[in-house]
Enzyme design. Structure first.
Site, short mmCIF file in Angstrom:
data_model
loop_
_atom_site.label_atom_id
_atom_site.label_comp_id
_atom_site.label_asym_id
_atom_site.label_seq_id
_atom_site.Cartn_x
_atom_site.Cartn_y
_atom_site.Cartn_z
N GLU A 143 0.75 -1.13 0.08
CA GLU A 143 -0.11 -0.05 0.05
C GLU A 143 0.97 1.24 -0.06
O GLU A 143 1.62 1.26 0.93
CB GLU A 143 -1.05 0.02 1.21
N CYS A 144 0.44 2.08 -0.93
CA CYS A 144 1.41 3.39 -0.92
C CYS A 144 2.63 3.60 -1.02
O CYS A 144 3.49 3.07 -1.98
CB CYS A 144 0.63 4.39 0.11
#
Length: 458
Positions: free
Chosen positions: A347-348
């Site tokens: 994520e990210c």
């Protein structure tokens, strides 16, 4: 797996309150963190919580309270889970004496386009907690009372039980404010002058995370404890917290949420940590453990290899752009991740780390995109649909998440995107890798943890 103590059964008279403000910048984090630290210093067991998706404030809360800071976000987990998650967080590892919940933005500011949904007021109603309003009194006199009166009247279902005056200019100013608030029947529980403000360093996404500056963070939290202890009536705050009615909802249970262990293999799932990857929710590792995994931490800044026996990897959010050179310097781990055969969820920050480069600095190269910093902040809640089968989702699964970044990738998605929202494709599903900018809270879709453990066991 040893089941931790879960606190009282049945209705639980948990003292609790929500620290809120009319808008961002009034001093919520200062007061909430200082309250947590000052009450903890008194010998109380304090449970820290944060409204919304933010990862950074809960790090300071955890340092102040000596136990994990946890998020309460109706958008990410569903309103029906908010009170159970509060009770869970206040129950483990030991039952708390009091819970302090820091709000987000202004008291009534929620998800854009959804009224007050996911606002601090929404959460205060869901957990039946009184509100302690922090008010920046700069350039205000009697008008402060009108503001508080309006905040109270806007939603009669939210009970403002007291006010902390912040940035008070002088003793005369404080007297004026106290007299005005007495006229509208709202007690003042503390007053902080401008001369004694304490703040933590900030950067492009907010405060600098605790893990990046541990000694300085300890000093900041200690100073906040001193500040609140000397300016706030802690006994009055505790009295207000005790006015909350009993919690009747049962505690959230990670074992029940995932349906028990996925098997007997107990695969090792490595979760990225360290200064570059500080964004994670405590419930993620609890769910993985409940699903049958042995969770281990890997620090991509320092560890030359994944933990022995690793069968899956989770790389969450953080600030890889700040540590790009150091991440690049750990070539051994980058090479291992480039060739890792098990499932990877990113994520990210994890998305950036798995790409070919970040601001021209080499990353893992597991995925083919490049990434760079920009001057534009991408921020907000998202209502997403999984665009492809992956180790954590089935195509068509609906998930609510949030974005929070100043980087972009080129390309923005792969041939098999991870998500679609607002008619646009986002992220990458490539082999056994699922990577995107979207942050999610697995308590809202616990099947993701079970699905990952099942994939790791195969």
């Amino acid at each position: 797996m040893v089941t931790p103590p879960r606190g009282p059964a049945g209705p639980w008279e948990l003292p609790r309150l929500v620290v809120a403000a009319p808008a961002s910048g009034h001093g919520k984090t200062t007061v909430a963190t200082g309250l947590l630290a000052a009450l903890h210093r008194r010998g109380l067991t304090v449970s820290p919580h944060k409204v919304g998706p933010d990862y950074i404030d809960p790090g300071y809360h955890a340092l102040a309270a000596g136990r994990p800071g946890r998020n309460l976000d109706p958008w990410l987990v569903g309103p029906e889970r908010v009170a159970p998650l509060l009770r869970h967080g206040a129950s483990v590892p030991t039952p708390a004496d009091v819970a302090v919940v820091e709000g987000v933005m202004g008291l009534h500011d929620g998800a854009v386009g959804h009224g007050g949904y996911a606002s601090t007021a929404h959460v205060a109603r869901l957990i039946a907690a009184p509100v302690l309003l922090v008010l920046d009194t700069t350039a205000q006199g009697r008008s402060a009372a009108a503001l508080v009166l309006g905040m109270r009247a806007f939603d009669p279902g939210v009970r403002i039980g007291g006010v902390i005056l912040n940035r008070v200019g002088s003793p005369r100013h404080e007297t004026l404010l106290r007299d005005a608030l007495a006229e509208v029947g709202v007690p003042v529980l503390g007053a902080v002058t401008r001369a004694v403000e304490v703040s933590a360093p900030a950067r492009h996404l907010g405060l600098v995370p605790v893990a990046e500056r541990a000694p300085e963070s300890v000093a900041v939290v200690a100073a906040l404890a001193d500040l609140v202890a000397s300016t706030v009536d802690l006994d009055a705050v505790l009295d207000l917290a005790r006015t909350a009615p009993p919690l009747t909802e049962p505690a959230w249970d990670p074992v029940a949420a995932v349906g028990g262990p996925a098997g007997t293999a107990r695969p090792v799932v490595a979760v990225a940590g360290g200064a570059a990857f500080t964004f994670s929710y405590a419930e993620t590792t609890e769910l993985l453990t409940a699903a049958g995994a042995d969770v281990a931490t890997v620090d991509p800044l320092r560890d030359p290899a994944l933990p022995p026996g690793t069968r899956a990897v989770v790389v969450g959010g953080g600030f890889p752009e700040v540590y790009a050179d150091a991440l690049a310097g750990n070539a051994a781990l980058r090479a291992e991740l480039a060739d890792f055969a098990g499932p990877i969820v990113a994520e990210c920050a994890g998305l950036l780390y798995l790409g070919r480069s970040l601001d021209g600095v080499p990353m893992c190269g597991r995925l083919g995109h490049t990434a760079r910093m920009t001057g534009r902040l991408t921020l907000g809640y998202r209502d997403a649909v999984a665009a492809a089968d992956s180790p954590v989702h089935r195509a068509g699964d609906r998930v609510r998440g949030h974005e929070f970044h100043r980087t972009v990738t080129d390309p923005g998605h792969g041939d098999r995107p991870a998500w679609r929202w607002d008619g646009t494709a986002h992220g990458f599903v490539a082999g056994r890798v699922h990577a995107s900018y979207l942050h999610t809270h697995w308590a809202g879709h616990p099947y993701a943890a079970r699905r990952l453990v099942e994939a790791a066991s195969r």
